[in-house]
Design an enzyme around this catalytic site. Structure first.
Site, PDB file in Angstrom:
ATOM      1  N   HIS A 128      44.566  51.580  46.389  1.00 60.27           N
ATOM      2  CA  HIS A 128      45.568  52.635  46.332  1.00 60.27           C
ATOM      3  C   HIS A 128      46.107  53.017  47.704  1.00 60.27           C
ATOM      4  O   HIS A 128      47.048  53.803  47.799  1.00 60.27           O
ATOM      5  CB  HIS A 128      44.988  53.895  45.676  1.00 60.27           C
ATOM      6  CG  HIS A 128      44.675  53.728  44.217  1.00 60.27           C
ATOM      7  ND1 HIS A 128      43.430  53.375  43.757  1.00 60.27           N
ATOM      8  CD2 HIS A 128      45.453  53.842  43.122  1.00 60.27           C
ATOM      9  CE1 HIS A 128      43.453  53.287  42.440  1.00 60.27           C
ATOM     10  NE2 HIS A 128      44.668  53.562  42.028  1.00 60.27           N
TER      11      HIS A 128
ATOM     12  N   HIS B  71      48.903  57.419  53.647  1.00 61.78           N
ATOM     13  CA  HIS B  71      49.743  57.770  52.504  1.00 61.78           C
ATOM     14  C   HIS B  71      51.197  57.757  52.967  1.00 61.78           C
ATOM     15  O   HIS B  71      51.537  58.330  54.002  1.00 61.78           O
ATOM     16  CB  HIS B  71      49.408  59.172  51.989  1.00 61.78           C
ATOM     17  CG  HIS B  71      48.045  59.284  51.389  1.00 61.78           C
ATOM     18  ND1 HIS B  71      47.769  59.060  50.062  1.00 61.78           N
ATOM     19  CD2 HIS B  71      46.850  59.585  51.955  1.00 61.78           C
ATOM     20  CE1 HIS B  71      46.482  59.228  49.829  1.00 61.78           C
ATOM     21  NE2 HIS B  71      45.901  59.546  50.965  1.00 61.78           N
TER      22      HIS B  71
ATOM     23  N   THR C 243      42.993  62.424  45.052  1.00 63.14           N
ATOM     24  CA  THR C 243      43.002  61.395  44.015  1.00 63.14           C
ATOM     25  C   THR C 243      41.860  61.688  43.047  1.00 63.14           C
ATOM     26  O   THR C 243      40.938  62.431  43.377  1.00 63.14           O
ATOM     27  CB  THR C 243      42.801  59.995  44.612  1.00 63.14           C
ATOM     28  OG1 THR C 243      41.543  59.978  45.275  1.00 63.14           O
ATOM     29  CG2 THR C 243      43.900  59.659  45.625  1.00 63.14           C
TER      30      THR C 243
END
Length: 286
Positions: free
Chosen positions: A122, A149, A230
């Site tokens: 991710h 991110h 998350t």
């Protein structure tokens, strides 16, 4: 983003820069439960990690940042993810544009850290071999991993930075502390290139990260209690988000986002939490 002078005290030793925690202790973006869970991304197949702000075990239900497995559906994917919708202290949040009074004073002792590519599935991420620790409010937090991110998860006065890097730390009891570094698009940063090359590189890529050189000149920061960003969105995570953003080039940001574009959770309600300001000094250890 504003900075200010200093106040009280906390100690951060061996703070490696170069990072969104342990989701179950997996860490890959910014969600993390006690060791074995982490900030926000689950490990790639066959790996367990403490990456980003989150992480997950291989048997964790599949989740994503869009579609049927996106943030609005996380709590429906597993009872273990209930906090993603029912939690009252979730991350990320919109940080105040004006820095609050500086209550925390943090000291960072940092040097060169060994990093290895550890894409969580991710987020582009590296695991840290050893070295850095953050001593904060009586707990020693060890730097476990750093992940990215794109765009940023935390916003500042409603403004969304181009990216955010989470340095995920854990103590012996599974407690998590995440140092968030906001990123604006701008000039190329040589100090961050080894992280970019390794986090976005081939499996097994390694590099030495000069952490002191990677941190912004000012270490003024926002501090608040939050969660992994998350699944399982575990709460009880201490966040320190630096107020002075880094500048990385469009190419560097693009490399970090190439494998996992738009891997950011939306901001969550602040509710009755208080965001405080802090400052820090830094000592190079090598």
């Amino acid at each position: 983003m504003p900075t200010q002078s200093s106040p009280p005290s906390i100690t951060v030793r061996g703070l490696a820069a170069g990072l969104a925690l342990v989701a179950g202790l997996a860490v890959s973006s910014c969600t993390a439960p006690p060791l074995g869970a982490e900030p926000d991304s689950e490990p790639a197949a066959g790996r367990s990690s403490v990456a980003g702000d989150d992480g997950a075990h291989d048997d964790t239900p599949h989740w994503s940042y869009d579609g049927a497995g996106g943030p609005d559906a996380w709590a429906d994917l597993s009872s273990d993810f209930a906090a993603c919708s029912t939690g009252l202290a979730q991350s990320p949040i919109d940080l105040p544009a004006t820095m609050p009074d500086l209550r925390d004073v943090v000291h960072l002792d940092v040097g060169v850290a060994e990093a290895e590519e550890a894409d969580s599935g991710h987020a582009a991420q590296v695991d840290i071999d050893d070295g850095s620790t953050v001593a904060y409010l009586g707990h020693d937090y060890v730097l476990k991993q750093i992940h990215a991110h794109t765009p940023a998860e935390h916003t500042v006065g409603g403004v969304v930075p181009a990216a955010e890097i989470h340095l995920v730390h854990a103590d012996d009891d599974g407690g998590l502390l995440v140092l968030g570094v906001l990123v604006d698009e701008g000039a190329h940063d040589d100090a961050w290139q080894p992280f970019v090359d390794t986090a976005a590189g081939a499996e097994g890529a390694v590099a030495d990260l000069d952490l002191p050189a990677m941190l912004p000149a000012s270490l003024a920061h926002w501090s608040y209690d939050g969660s992994l960003t998350t699944p399982p969105c575990t709460e009880g995570v201490r966040w320190l988000v630096l107020a002075t953003p880094l500048e990385l080039s469009a190419e560097q940001i693009g490399a970090l986002g190439a494998a996992h574009a738009h891997n950011s959770r939306g901001v969550q309600p602040l509710r009755d939490r208080t965001v405080v300001g802090g400052d820090a000094t830094i000592t190079r250890t090598d």
